[in-house]
Structure formats: structure tokens, C-alpha cells
Design an enzyme around this catalytic site. Sequence first.
Site, PDB file in Angstrom:
ATOM      1  N   HIS A   1      34.698  37.373  43.888  1.00  0.00           N
ATOM      2  CA  HIS A   1      35.689  37.579  42.820  1.00  0.00           C
ATOM      3  C   HIS A   1      36.420  36.269  42.527  1.00  0.00           C
ATOM      4  O   HIS A   1      36.524  35.854  41.359  1.00  0.00           O
ATOM      5  CB  HIS A   1      36.683  38.663  43.248  1.00  0.00           C
ATOM      6  CG  HIS A   1      37.759  38.917  42.247  1.00  0.00           C
ATOM      7  ND1 HIS A   1      37.742  39.982  41.378  1.00  0.00           N
ATOM      8  CD2 HIS A   1      38.901  38.238  41.965  1.00  0.00           C
ATOM      9  CE1 HIS A   1      38.809  39.952  40.610  1.00  0.00           C
ATOM     10  NE2 HIS A   1      39.536  38.898  40.949  1.00  0.00           N
ATOM     11  N   GLU A   2      36.926  35.634  43.565  1.00  0.00           N
ATOM     12  CA  GLU A   2      37.694  34.410  43.360  1.00  0.00           C
ATOM     13  C   GLU A   2      36.790  33.240  42.978  1.00  0.00           C
ATOM     14  O   GLU A   2      37.179  32.388  42.181  1.00  0.00           O
ATOM     15  CB  GLU A   2      38.503  34.076  44.614  1.00  0.00           C
ATOM     16  CG  GLU A   2      39.544  35.124  44.975  1.00  0.00           C
ATOM     17  CD  GLU A   2      40.518  35.404  43.839  1.00  0.00           C
ATOM     18  OE1 GLU A   2      40.831  34.462  43.079  1.00  0.00           O
ATOM     19  OE2 GLU A   2      40.961  36.559  43.705  1.00  0.00           O
TER      20      GLU A   2
ATOM     21  N   HIS B   1      36.302  33.272  39.269  1.00  0.00           N
ATOM     22  CA  HIS B   1      37.395  32.632  38.532  1.00  0.00           C
ATOM     23  C   HIS B   1      37.261  31.108  38.586  1.00  0.00           C
ATOM     24  O   HIS B   1      37.407  30.417  37.573  1.00  0.00           O
ATOM     25  CB  HIS B   1      38.745  33.037  39.138  1.00  0.00           C
ATOM     26  CG  HIS B   1      39.115  34.462  38.915  1.00  0.00           C
ATOM     27  ND1 HIS B   1      39.025  35.074  37.689  1.00  0.00           N
ATOM     28  CD2 HIS B   1      39.603  35.406  39.769  1.00  0.00           C
ATOM     29  CE1 HIS B   1      39.441  36.336  37.789  1.00  0.00           C
ATOM     30  NE2 HIS B   1      39.786  36.551  39.043  1.00  0.00           N
TER      31      HIS B   1
END
Length: 219
Positions: A26-27, A30
Amino acid sequence: MIALLQQDPLAFALAFSALLLSLALHEWGHAYAAYRFGDDTARRLGRLTLNPLKHLDPLGTVLLLLVGFGWAKPVPVNPWAFRSYRLGLFVVSIAGIVINLALAVLFALLVRGLFALDPWGVALTFRGEGQTFLGVLALAFFFASSVNLLLAVFNLLPILPLDGSKILQSLLPLSWHPFLWRLEQYAWLSFLLILTVLRGPIQEVLRFARRAFFGFFFS
């Protein structure tokens, strides 16, 4: 997931490993999206990595295990460095959510595949009346799918500093953005509301999303 630990420690270990990978992905999503749009802040700070230890937030991880929603350590970005500010803000904000949704679907499909291979063993393991190897795998994948779904839906909420607030911001008039960025310093108030006043409503939203998602895959 604590219930899974009590039911089957091996399935919990597998699901927890998938959780760590999911948070890291998820990170990373980003960070990678920001890098592609011209902002190397996350890369310079060592966040363009799949190492979960670089991304874990202790409180967010504990809450994810205990109450079903939580967060990782936000990736630092400089939106003013994006080649296309509005598009970059939207893509960077939604990148992690898209990854979690894709993982939720992938793990759900794996559960369906394992059930097709060993329906009796998977059903037995899910009911807690015994276990087979494929059943334990299916149980771990089920919880991994559930966690990824909840991460995606939770982060879609338009509450600072969650990703949903940035997605909404990317669609709002640019004249509002300096004020909205200044609100970031009060993010701790949002977390306080999430843990108190908003906790019940958020859990209802997550339960509805979970029922709809798994109802579709396992009807």
C-alpha cells in the site's frame, strides 16, 4: 484477526505475513506513484521499498489486529513537485487503495480455488471442527482478503489524513487546497475521532463492505 490466532495459530501466522506485505505494498504504491509523477521525497527517505519495517505504524497495526481497521506510516510526498499537480494528487492518493483492492480480489480467488480442490477440508477448517493443509491456507487467504478489503475501504473514507480526503481534495477547486493542506497539522484530531465518535459508524461501513464483497465471491 485475534480470533484467527485463537482458532488456528498457523493460519494467523500466514495471514499476518500477508498483512505485513499488504501494508508495505500500500505504502510502496504511494511512493512509486509519487516518484513517477516527479516527486522523489519518499525515495530519498527510504520509503520506496517493500520492507514492511519501513512502513509500519505501531498503533495502526495494533488497531488493525484488534478492531479490524488501522493504518501504516504515511508516505511523505511533496505534491507541489508533481509534474501534473491535480492528476498526481489523485493517482498518488488512490494508488495504495487500488493495490489493496487487487490483493483482496486475488486472495478471494485463491480461497475459491482451494475450496474447489478440497471443499470438505476447507469447510471443516472454516467451521473450526478440524483442519487440512489446504483448509488452513484457505483460512489464511480469507483473512488476508478481508484485511486488504478493509484497508481499501477504510482509506477511501474522506477523513483527514486518510487517502480518501486527498482523492476528494484533488477534485475540489485549487483555491481551497492551501487551506486543506494546513489542516494536516490537526490530523491527530481525526485519529481521535476515528477511535471514539466515528468508530461505530466506520465499523458499520466496513461490515457492509465485507458482507457485499464476500457475498459476491462466495454466494
